[in-house]
Design an enzyme around this catalytic site. Sequence first.
Site, PDB file in Angstrom:
ATOM      1  N   SER A  12     -14.448 -38.094  -4.440  1.00 52.92           N
ATOM      2  CA  SER A  12     -15.314 -37.933  -5.620  1.00 52.92           C
ATOM      3  C   SER A  12     -14.527 -38.197  -6.907  1.00 52.92           C
ATOM      4  CB  SER A  12     -15.967 -36.554  -5.643  1.00 52.92           C
ATOM      5  OG  SER A  12     -15.014 -35.546  -5.859  1.00 52.92           O
TER       6      SER A  12
ATOM      7  N   LYS B 121       3.641 -34.974   5.584  1.00 51.30           N
ATOM      8  CA  LYS B 121       4.317 -35.703   4.505  1.00 51.30           C
ATOM      9  C   LYS B 121       4.153 -37.206   4.702  1.00 51.30           C
ATOM     10  CE  LYS B 121       8.689 -35.416   6.998  1.00 51.30           C
ATOM     11  NZ  LYS B 121      10.075 -34.975   7.007  1.00 51.30           N
TER      12      LYS B 121
ATOM     13  N   HIS C 161      -5.012 -31.134  -9.417  1.00 54.76           N
ATOM     14  CA  HIS C 161      -4.959 -29.929  -8.581  1.00 54.76           C
ATOM     15  C   HIS C 161      -6.042 -28.954  -9.060  1.00 54.76           C
ATOM     16  CE1 HIS C 161      -3.188 -26.932  -5.958  1.00 54.76           C
ATOM     17  NE2 HIS C 161      -3.360 -26.067  -6.949  1.00 54.76           N
TER      18      HIS C 161
END
Length: 204
Positions: A19, A71, A117
């Site tokens: 999004s 990772k 974040h």
Amino acid sequence: MNPQPKPPALGILGSGRGSNFEAIAAAIAAGRLDARVACVISDVPDALILERARRAGIPALHVDPAPFKTKLEGAAEMRVVELLRAHAVELVVLAGFMRIIKTGLLSAYAGRIINIHPSLLPAFPGLEAWRQALAYGVQVTGCTVHFVDAGVDTGRIILQRAVPVLPDDTPESLHARIQEQEHQAYPAAIARLLAGGLPAACRQ
Ligand code: GRF
């Protein structure tokens, strides 16, 4: 007459719904962000972000992250750097990319990797930050656009937006309200960064 310089090329890395990619693409289409999405790369072959990129006519590339679980390193990391360079990417935009970025990519794109974040960092780094915020009982949370460094959600902050936590919030309702702000904040942060000029090494 000299041809118009091309807008700066973004390379978007994501693992999920995409999004934020859509919000960035919409801001570009609306003329609010002078950039172009040169490619979208995912570690998840059937991620919706790849489907969304394909629909928008943007190169949608899967890179197999094996053998690593959490990772981006080794052959996969090298492949991502190769693809970003092949698409002349100048700014790497992490949008729901669920892997830790290691030194290969960090040094190839030093100072040119950003992330969003879903909390007001340094509060609640790591996974499902909206759940962490609810569990802690904060009354205000938000989202943060920041540079990526070797830590988890620790890089220098570029832009933050606050979001109230309401008494009847569920994890889902709070995450949705944070995402609304993310979709405003990410294009705005990228526009601000590009207006300020990327590090010289960035323009290829
Ligand atoms: C966002 O909430 C972002 O803050 C986090 O991952 C989510 C990605 O969502 N890093 P989407 O894939 O852009 O919809």
